[in-house]
Design a protein around this motif. Structure first.
Motif, PDB file in Angstrom:
ATOM      1  N   UNK A  70       2.260 -51.139 -51.029  1.00  0.00           N
ATOM      2  CA  UNK A  70       0.931 -51.717 -50.808  1.00  0.00           C
ATOM      3  C   UNK A  70       1.028 -53.230 -50.638  1.00  0.00           C
ATOM      4  N   UNK A  71       1.768 -53.875 -51.539  1.00  0.00           N
ATOM      5  CA  UNK A  71       1.903 -55.333 -51.456  1.00  0.00           C
ATOM      6  C   UNK A  71       2.537 -55.739 -50.122  1.00  0.00           C
ATOM      7  N   UNK A  72       3.543 -54.996 -49.682  1.00  0.00           N
ATOM      8  CA  UNK A  72       4.215 -55.324 -48.423  1.00  0.00           C
ATOM      9  C   UNK A  72       3.257 -55.167 -47.236  1.00  0.00           C
ATOM     10  N   UNK A  73       2.481 -54.074 -47.243  1.00  0.00           N
ATOM     11  CA  UNK A  73       1.518 -53.856 -46.148  1.00  0.00           C
ATOM     12  C   UNK A  73       0.474 -54.965 -46.133  1.00  0.00           C
ATOM     13  N   UNK A 158      -0.825 -44.140 -47.403  1.00  0.00           N
ATOM     14  CA  UNK A 158      -0.378 -44.507 -48.752  1.00  0.00           C
ATOM     15  C   UNK A 158      -1.471 -44.221 -49.771  1.00  0.00           C
ATOM     16  N   UNK A 159      -2.680 -44.632 -49.471  1.00  0.00           N
ATOM     17  CA  UNK A 159      -3.798 -44.410 -50.391  1.00  0.00           C
ATOM     18  C   UNK A 159      -4.074 -42.927 -50.577  1.00  0.00           C
ATOM     19  N   UNK A 160      -4.016 -42.175 -49.480  1.00  0.00           N
ATOM     20  CA  UNK A 160      -4.257 -40.734 -49.568  1.00  0.00           C
ATOM     21  C   UNK A 160      -3.187 -40.066 -50.435  1.00  0.00           C
ATOM     22  N   UNK A 161      -1.943 -40.467 -50.245  1.00  0.00           N
ATOM     23  CA  UNK A 161      -0.857 -39.880 -51.047  1.00  0.00           C
ATOM     24  C   UNK A 161      -0.977 -40.187 -52.525  1.00  0.00           C
ATOM     25  N   UNK A 162      -1.585 -41.345 -52.844  1.00  0.00           N
ATOM     26  CA  UNK A 162      -1.763 -41.719 -54.250  1.00  0.00           C
ATOM     27  C   UNK A 162      -3.050 -41.152 -54.829  1.00  0.00           C
ATOM     28  N   UNK A 168      -7.750 -51.470 -54.288  1.00  0.00           N
ATOM     29  CA  UNK A 168      -8.142 -51.810 -55.670  1.00  0.00           C
ATOM     30  C   UNK A 168      -7.994 -50.594 -56.586  1.00  0.00           C
ATOM     31  N   UNK A 169      -8.380 -49.424 -56.084  1.00  0.00           N
ATOM     32  CA  UNK A 169      -8.220 -48.199 -56.892  1.00  0.00           C
ATOM     33  C   UNK A 169      -6.747 -47.893 -57.135  1.00  0.00           C
ATOM     34  N   UNK A 170      -5.907 -48.171 -56.123  1.00  0.00           N
ATOM     35  CA  UNK A 170      -4.472 -47.943 -56.300  1.00  0.00           C
ATOM     36  C   UNK A 170      -3.916 -48.836 -57.397  1.00  0.00           C
ATOM     37  N   UNK A 171      -4.331 -50.088 -57.418  1.00  0.00           N
ATOM     38  CA  UNK A 171      -3.838 -51.008 -58.458  1.00  0.00           C
ATOM     39  C   UNK A 171      -4.344 -50.580 -59.836  1.00  0.00           C
ATOM     40  N   UNK A 172      -5.588 -50.139 -59.911  1.00  0.00           N
ATOM     41  CA  UNK A 172      -6.120 -49.675 -61.202  1.00  0.00           C
ATOM     42  C   UNK A 172      -5.378 -48.426 -61.676  1.00  0.00           C
TER      43      UNK A 172
END
Length: 297
Positions: A70-73, A158-162, A168-172
């Protein structure tokens, strides 16, 4: 005879004493049963928490790798947007005294002045009076736009896989995952304190339950052998054992007394028999002499 009765009673008491000693040993071994049961309960609770933790971790796809991606993207998106914005027309809106709420800029109604680069076509709507659209030059930043589209697709995947919808939801979710990973480490440390290696307490629980069952069986068998329905208190068991020892000592002394009496009686009988023999011999001689003197010559 009384000695035979004493011997028979001594055999019975010896058997009873052996049974009580066996019971005492079984109870001593079972004294640790409560501790074993506490360890079992603790391991069961730890095992349940470990299973729940593993399930939660399995359902949380916000791994460290996902966050790094995520950070790289986002860094790459930021760089591309900066280049696109630098090449795009810049649009600014300054509101007049009565302009608050009257102008819609890039899809939002303005309450204050605003400015934005027209990376994509940008619409300014002034009430019902006019709509102004500002577009970047045709073909401008095409390569950056294509790359940005690819990054957006990667981000969506990426978000769907997580299992989340936004960065923001991924970081939480990743923060929650780190807490669960810390909990997992704590659970493993607690299990190791109980001698469990490798995470699962199943083997240790099986061993504990076997030890508990063996202790219960030993006590049950010892109670049956001793003819008891329930374990006596430690004091009660000690009193019974002491009573048997006292009875055995008393019986031993009585037997010794009887044996001494019997030996004395046997000695007296033997002496009487010997004296009888002596008297019988003397009487025989007297009788012979009397017959000899009574014989005519």
């Amino acid at each position: 005879t009384e000695i035979a009765a004493i011997d028979a009673a001594a055999e019975r008491d010896a058997a009873t004493e052996r049974d009580l000693q066996r019971l005492a040993e079984a109870l001593a071994r079972a004294a640790g049963r409560d501790d074993l049961a506490r360890r079992e309960a603790a391991l069961v609770a730890l095992g349940d928490r470990l299973v729940a933790n593993e399930a939660a971790l399995a359902g949380n796809g916000a791994t460290a790798t996902a966050l790094t991606t995520l950070d790289a993207i986002e860094r790459e998106q930021g760089g591309l947007l900066a280049r696109l914005e630098a090449a795009a027309p810049h649009v600014s809106v300054t509101l007049g005294p009565a302009g608050a709420g009257q102008v819609e800029f890039a899809g939002r109604r303005l309450d204050a002045d605003a400015a934005q680069a027209a990376v994509d076509p940008l619409t300014i709507r002034i009430g019902e009076i006019a709509t102004v659209t500002v577009s970047p030059p045709a073909g401008a930043g095409k390569a950056e736009q294509q790359k940005l589209q690819q990054l957006n697709e990667r981000l969506a995947a990426l978000l769907d896989g997580a299992g989340v919808s936004t960065a923001a939801e991924l970081r939480a979710a990743h923060a929650r995952r780190r807490e669960m990973e810390a909990d997992a480490a704590g659970l493993r440390a607690e299990l190791e304190a109980y001698g469990v290696r490798g995470g699962s307490p199943a083997t240790a629980l099986e061993k504990l339950r076997t030890e508990i069952a063996r202790a219960d069986t030993l006590v049950a068998d010892a109670l049956a052998a001793a003819g008891l329905d329930a374990p006596p208190s430690a004091a009660g068991l000690a009193d019974r054992q002491e009573a048997l020892r006292t009875g055995r000592d008393t019986a031993r002394r009585r037997r010794q007394t009887l044996e001494g009496t019997a030996e004395a009686q046997n000695a007296a009988l033997a002496h009487a028999g010997a004296r009888r023999g002596e008297l019988g011999g003397a009487l025989g001689e007297i009788s012979w002499e009397a017959m000899r003197w009574a014989r005519p010559y």
